[in-house]
Design a protein around this motif. Structure first.
Motif, short mmCIF file in Angstrom:
data_model
loop_
_atom_site.label_atom_id
_atom_site.label_comp_id
_atom_site.label_asym_id
_atom_site.label_seq_id
_atom_site.Cartn_x
_atom_site.Cartn_y
_atom_site.Cartn_z
N ASP A 23 -12.25 -9.27 8.95
CA ASP A 23 -12.44 -7.85 9.25
C ASP A 23 -11.57 -7.41 10.41
O ASP A 23 -11.04 -6.30 10.43
N LYS A 24 -11.42 -8.28 11.41
CA LYS A 24 -10.60 -7.94 12.57
C LYS A 24 -9.13 -7.85 12.19
O LYS A 24 -8.38 -7.04 12.74
N ARG A 26 -8.01 -7.01 9.23
CA ARG A 26 -7.79 -5.92 8.29
C ARG A 26 -7.39 -4.66 9.05
O ARG A 26 -8.08 -4.24 9.98
N ARG A 28 -7.08 -0.97 10.31
CA ARG A 28 -7.95 0.19 10.23
C ARG A 28 -7.20 1.37 9.65
O ARG A 28 -6.08 1.67 10.04
N GLU A 235 -9.85 9.77 4.85
CA GLU A 235 -8.79 8.87 5.28
C GLU A 235 -7.45 9.58 5.12
O GLU A 235 -7.22 10.29 4.14
#
Length: 239
Positions: A23-24, A26, A28, A235
């Protein structure tokens, strides 16, 4: 058994750590969040009236009997005017003692007050003034609630929600364009506060003025305000 539980625990810990690291890593996705609000005004198509009879007498049975007789006359008159889809039901009844408080003495019961209120629901708004006048002439002496509202509140709420969502989307597009960005997709949209504001009218004062002028009780429904808000997250990326 303890070794098995230990192995399972270590496996879960390693799996959780690996997922956290993924997750880190990936990237943002940049996003913007805006709010949208809409208020629509709808013509009311239903009225609710609370009409009552208040009587006083020396004894409880006398107050109750007089109240019942007067209310019976009121209901007879009201039902002459109502249509098949209209409703009448009791919304409140009370029989309470009236006290006198002599100086230095104990309270004394000097009589009783009976109060009986019926709620009338009608879909014919043109009848409201005639219902009030007819009820008062038949013996009613209290009108403590007159509300104009909508039969289909959900339909009005959905329309306000649709407009609020459209405004939020337009606002997100405007913000993105001003920053040289474009909307990629709507990531989330959440419904916020929604309200319906029925129309309340003061009746007794209006009827007093009408009696003084020897005219029917004036009733103006107005419009019902329906409000909805949403929060939208989109987004974005460079054009």
């Amino acid at each position: 058994m303890k070794k098995l539980l230990l192995i399972i625990g270590i496996f879960l810990l390693l799996t959780s750590t690996a997922r956290s690291q993924q997750d880190k890593r990936r990237p943002r996705v940049p996003s913007i969040t805006v709010n949208g609000e809409a208020m629509i005004s709808a013509e009311p198509d239903q009225a609710q009236i609370d009409i009552g009879v208040i009587t006083q007498a020396r004894s409880a049975p006398e107050a109750s009997k007089e109240n019942a007789e007067r209310l019976s006359r009121v209901l007879t008159e009201v039902k002459k005017l109502l249509g098949k889809s209209d409703e009448v039901k009791t919304s409140g009844y009370s029989l309470t003692p009236n006290y006198r408080y002599p100086q230095g003495g104990k309270p004394e019961i000097v009589g009783y007050t009976a109060s009986n209120t019926v709620r009338i629901k009608t879909n014919t708004l043109d009848l409201v003034g005639r219902l009030i006048d007819g009820a008062m002439q038949a013996g009613a002496n209290n009108v403590n609630r007159l509300v104009f509202t909508l039969k289909d509140e959900q339909g009005a709420q959905l329309e306000a929600l649709r407009q609020a969502s459209a405004k939020a989307k337009s606002k997100a597009e405007a913000v993105a364009a001003s920053l040289g960005l474009k909307i990629m997709r709507i990531a989330a949209i959440n419904e916020g506060e929604r309200t319906i504001q029925p129309i309340y009218r003061q009746v007794m004062a209006a009827r007093g003025e009408a009696l003084a002028a020897q005219a029917p009780t004036p009733v103006e429904p107005g419009t019902v305000d329906v409000r909805s808000t949403v929060s939208l997250t989109a987004e974005v990326s460079e054009k």
